[in-house]
Design a protein around this motif. Structure first.
Motif, short mmCIF file in Angstrom:
data_model
loop_
_atom_site.label_atom_id
_atom_site.label_comp_id
_atom_site.label_asym_id
_atom_site.label_seq_id
_atom_site.Cartn_x
_atom_site.Cartn_y
_atom_site.Cartn_z
N TYR A 1 0.83 -1.19 0.00
CA TYR A 1 0.00 0.00 0.00
C TYR A 1 0.88 1.25 0.00
CZ TYR A 1 -4.37 -2.54 0.77
OH TYR A 1 -5.46 -3.33 0.62
N ALA A 2 1.95 1.25 0.79
CA ALA A 2 2.86 2.38 0.81
C ALA A 2 3.53 2.56 -0.54
CB ALA A 2 3.92 2.19 1.91
N GLU A 3 3.92 1.46 -1.18
CA GLU A 3 4.52 1.54 -2.51
C GLU A 3 3.54 2.15 -3.50
OE1 GLU A 3 7.36 0.88 -3.89
OE2 GLU A 3 8.50 -0.19 -2.39
N THR A 4 2.29 1.71 -3.46
CA THR A 4 1.28 2.23 -4.38
C THR A 4 1.02 3.71 -4.13
OG1 THR A 4 0.26 0.05 -4.50
CG2 THR A 4 -1.07 1.92 -5.22
N LEU A 5 0.89 4.06 -2.85
CA LEU A 5 0.68 5.46 -2.51
C LEU A 5 1.84 6.32 -3.01
CD1 LEU A 5 -0.85 7.70 -0.99
CD2 LEU A 5 0.42 7.03 1.08
N GLY A 6 3.06 5.83 -2.80
CA GLY A 6 4.23 6.57 -3.25
C GLY A 6 4.25 6.72 -4.76
N GLY A 7 3.85 5.68 -5.48
CA GLY A 7 3.82 5.77 -6.94
C GLY A 7 2.83 6.80 -7.43
N TRP A 8 1.63 6.80 -6.86
CA TRP A 8 0.64 7.79 -7.27
C TRP A 8 1.08 9.20 -6.90
CZ3 TRP A 8 -2.61 6.79 -10.82
CH2 TRP A 8 -3.23 5.55 -10.94
N VAL A 29 8.12 10.90 -0.91
CA VAL A 29 9.28 10.68 -0.05
C VAL A 29 8.85 10.00 1.25
CG1 VAL A 29 11.05 11.83 1.33
CG2 VAL A 29 10.64 12.55 -1.03
N VAL A 30 7.73 10.46 1.83
CA VAL A 30 7.23 9.85 3.07
C VAL A 30 6.89 8.39 2.84
CG1 VAL A 30 5.35 9.88 4.74
CG2 VAL A 30 6.41 12.03 4.02
N ALA A 31 6.22 8.09 1.72
CA ALA A 31 5.85 6.71 1.42
C ALA A 31 7.08 5.84 1.21
CB ALA A 31 4.96 6.68 0.17
N GLN A 32 8.10 6.40 0.58
CA GLN A 32 9.32 5.64 0.37
C GLN A 32 9.99 5.29 1.70
OE1 GLN A 32 12.50 7.69 -1.72
NE2 GLN A 32 13.21 5.78 -2.65
N ARG A 33 9.99 6.23 2.62
CA ARG A 33 10.58 5.96 3.94
C ARG A 33 9.76 4.92 4.69
NH1 ARG A 33 12.51 11.97 6.13
NH2 ARG A 33 14.18 12.25 4.57
N MET A 34 8.45 5.00 4.56
CA MET A 34 7.60 3.98 5.19
C MET A 34 7.94 2.60 4.63
SD MET A 34 3.94 5.96 5.16
CE MET A 34 3.08 4.42 5.45
N SER A 35 8.14 2.52 3.34
CA SER A 35 8.47 1.24 2.70
C SER A 35 9.79 0.70 3.22
CB SER A 35 8.53 1.41 1.18
OG SER A 35 7.27 1.76 0.67
N ARG A 36 10.76 1.59 3.37
CA ARG A 36 12.07 1.14 3.85
C ARG A 36 11.98 0.62 5.28
NH1 ARG A 36 15.86 6.12 1.62
NH2 ARG A 36 15.86 5.47 -0.58
N ILE A 37 11.18 1.31 6.10
CA ILE A 37 11.03 0.86 7.49
C ILE A 37 10.34 -0.49 7.55
CG2 ILE A 37 9.86 1.37 9.66
CD1 ILE A 37 10.30 4.36 9.06
N GLU A 38 9.27 -0.64 6.76
CA GLU A 38 8.54 -1.90 6.77
C GLU A 38 9.33 -3.03 6.13
OE1 GLU A 38 4.87 -1.06 4.89
OE2 GLU A 38 4.12 0.19 6.50
#
Length: 639
Positions: free
Chosen positions: A203-210, A622-631
């Protein structure tokens, strides 16, 4: 940590190389002063007039860029803003090409530097700089990032589907995704995560892409053409099920000029069909139209080209560029590197490149011009398509991919023929191939350096402009003499420049929109400005001028142009200011009934929506990318 350090070094070097090339390209603009060259007009201060919001008589071709400058220039010098946007756009174009080939091809550093060179050191950039299309280059810069956003959307969607179905990824989409896919099978083990927790990262990846796609559309949407460039790139690269969302974002990012078109009605008027042959792509020496476009050249204005493109060097540069591109086409079209989604994106970009070269070439033929003339006469807004060479920008992402892949192809050939094919030798071969490619790209177009051979330089306005702006203290429209939209001031150089008055003055300045191109005049969309200009040239009365809603007349004394019998009219007006450069007159009693309905709030709301996307899109990405890295961090091992 070692791999991460190496990756950081690659990113830093690619970014620094892009910055160096940009500094070499636009070095003369880095000093004090203002960019004033053909269509590029930067001023110390702009104003949020109706024209800046796209609500004038002419089609809204300069929104939202004019509104952006008007909003920010009271805080930061407008000339600095334009130069900063231009430098940032060029750097983003170069570095974006490096990231694109790194993501889609897993290209090494040397190949990434070739991609940067292809994106920055080419005739398209040179010609658009000389034509003054600084804001269009923002759309150009957004293209590789748009393709990357589409790639990440595809990848996140694929990973999410795999997690939902409990399957396994067959293709290696991105190294960091492997742990998440393997972890999905053990979602309830170890740390006791639920299935819902296991699917949180996609979901974070998708959000970041959009969010990234929204930011790309907004950045490209600094001009209507830029929005179309990014929209076309996204349309051919996203998944079909993502098309509705993609189009919705594109419409939102285009809200300033779409809203202005609806409110002003200018876009509903047909464009002058004379603009089709005038703006058609142009054949360069020894190349023909198709060859010129394939070499990323062919702008309609023969004066807005580097000197090297008027010599046999144009043929040599084009042959070398195409040879570099051809060397990597096979790898781009067939290599499994990066997985199925990468391959699909690369093939789509290759097809787009072919269309971006062939279609403008066809539009420059006799029957192609007939089709285009029918379009601009019968389809509202089709005038955006008349400068077909602009759309050659769509070929550059594929060119960058092919050039980077060509380095790898040459290195692989060396590995097959060498008796001591080690990784060190392959790296050396790639570096040598990259060095040769860069030399072949730069040397035939040597005069792109330092502001395209010094043609791009800063100017300084006389203080009279500021004094005139201070004297205009009532809201009536301004008419300008001499007639026409282009000027040749003593301080602006030999090339014609757009009149800076509409951006210098706090009121709407009437302009006919007529463009002198290739010995002919292309008419604009509005009619009132033409009536006012005709009245002045014929020496009409002040009462007639007031009846047309004009309250001010500005005479620019140091530029050639038709004045007609305007002295007769000016004698009836009240002089307000005069110096060696400018003279300002007040028209008594303008007709208040000509005031147009106030739609400014709608136009402002559309611009605010665009601004939210411009700022919020990259921030959310950027926020979504950081969320992805943490997860994505693997769970700690308990002992």
């Amino acid at each position: 940590m070692g791999d991460g350090g190496a990756g950081l070094r690659v990113r830093v070097v690619a970014g620094a190389y892009s910055a160096v090339l940009v500094a070499v390209l636009v070095g003369p603009l880095l000093g004090p002063g203002y960019l004033l060259l053909r269509d590029a007009v930067s001023t110390p201060r702009s104003y949020l007039t109706g024209s800046a919001l796209g609500l004038g008589d002419s089609a809204p071709r300069a929104v939202p860029q004019d509104a952006l400058l008007a909003a920010v220039s009271p805080l930061v010098d407008g000339g600095l803003i334009v130069k900063a946007i231009l430098v940032l756009a060029l750097w983003a174009a170069g570095y974006g090409a490096a990231v694109l080939v790194r993501e889609l091809l897993r290209a090494p550093l040397a190949a990434q530097l070739v991609a940067v060179t292809v994106a920055l050191w080419n005739p398209y950039v040179a010609e658009r700089l000389l034509q003054g299309h600084w804001s269009l280059l923002a759309g150009y810069a957004a293209l590789p990032w748009t393709a990357l956003a589409a790639y990440r959307l595809r990848g996140s969607s694929h990973t999410f589907h795999t997690l939902r179905t409990g399957g396994a990824c067959v293709k290696r989409v991105k190294p960091m995704w492997e742990w998440r896919v393997r972890g999905a099978a053990k979602a309830n083990e170890g740390r006791g995560r639920s299935r819902r927790g296991a699917t949180r990262r996609p979901y974070a990846e998708t959000l970041g892409g959009w969010a990234a796609l929204a930011g790309c559309f907004a950045a490209a949407g600094l001009t209507p053409t830029g929005a179309l460039l990014a929209g076309i790139t996204a349309t051919v690269t996203v998944r079909r099920r993502h098309l509705p969302g993609t189009l919705a974002l594109l419409v939102a990012a285009s809200a300033p000029w779409l809203t202005a078109t609806l409110l002003s009605g200018a876009g509903a008027e047909p464009s002058d069909p004379a603009g089709i042959p005038a703006f058609a792509a142009r054949a360069e020496p020894g190349l023909g139209t198709l060859g010129s476009l394939a070499g990323l050249g062919g702008i309609w204005n023969a004066d807005a080209v580097p000197d090297s493109r008027t010599t046999p060097l144009a043929l040599l540069a084009t042959l070398l560029l195409l040879a570099i591109v051809v060397s990597g086409i096979s790898a781009v079209a067939t290599a499994e590197t990066g997985g199925r989604e990468s391959l699909r994106i690369r093939r789509a970009l290759l097809a787009l490149a072919g269309a971006a070269v062939v279609l403008p070439a066809l539009a420059a033929t006799g029957w192609g011009m007939e089709v285009m003339e029918w379009l601009v006469v019968n389809v509202p807004g089709a005038g955006l398509l008349r400068d077909t060479q602009k759309y050659v920008a769509l070929a550059v992402p594929a060119y960058a991919l092919c050039a980077a892949a060509g380095c790898g192809a040459l290195a692989s050939r060396f590995r097959r023929t060498s008796t001591a094919a080690t990784k060190s030798n392959e790296t050396t071969a790639t570096a040598l191939a990259a060095t040769a490619f860069i030399a072949f790209l730069v040397l035939p177009l040597f005069d792109l350096a330092w502001g395209v051979g010094g043609a791009m330089r800063t100017v300084h306005y006389p203080p009279g402009w500021r004094h005139v702006a201070e004297r205009i203290d009532t809201p009536g429209d301004v008419a300008v003499l001499p007639a026409g939209m282009f000027r040749r001031f003593p301080y602006s150089g030999a090339a014609p420049v757009l009149d800076p008055a509409p951006r210098m003055l706090p009121n709407d300045v009437l302009q006919t929109g007529e463009l002198p191109v290739r010995g002919r005049t292309v008419s604009g969309e509005g009619t009132r400005a033409r009536e006012v200009e005709t009245l002045l040239l014929q020496g009409g009365s002040a009462q007639d001028l007031a009846r047309l809603g004009v309250e001010w007349v500005l005479v620019e004394r140091t530029t050639p142009g038709p004045l007609g019998e305007s002295k007769t009219t000016l004698a009836q007006l009240e002089p307000v200011y005069a110096d060696d450069h400018l003279a300002l007159y007040r028209v008594p009693g303008p007709d208040p009934t000509l005031a147009t309905p106030d739609h400014r709030w709608l136009a402002v709301a559309a611009h605010l929506l665009w601004a939210v996307m411009l700022i919020g899109g990259p921030t959310l990405a950027v926020v979504a990318q950081r969320m992805s890295r943490i997860e994505n961090r693997p769970p700690a091992v308990e002992h």
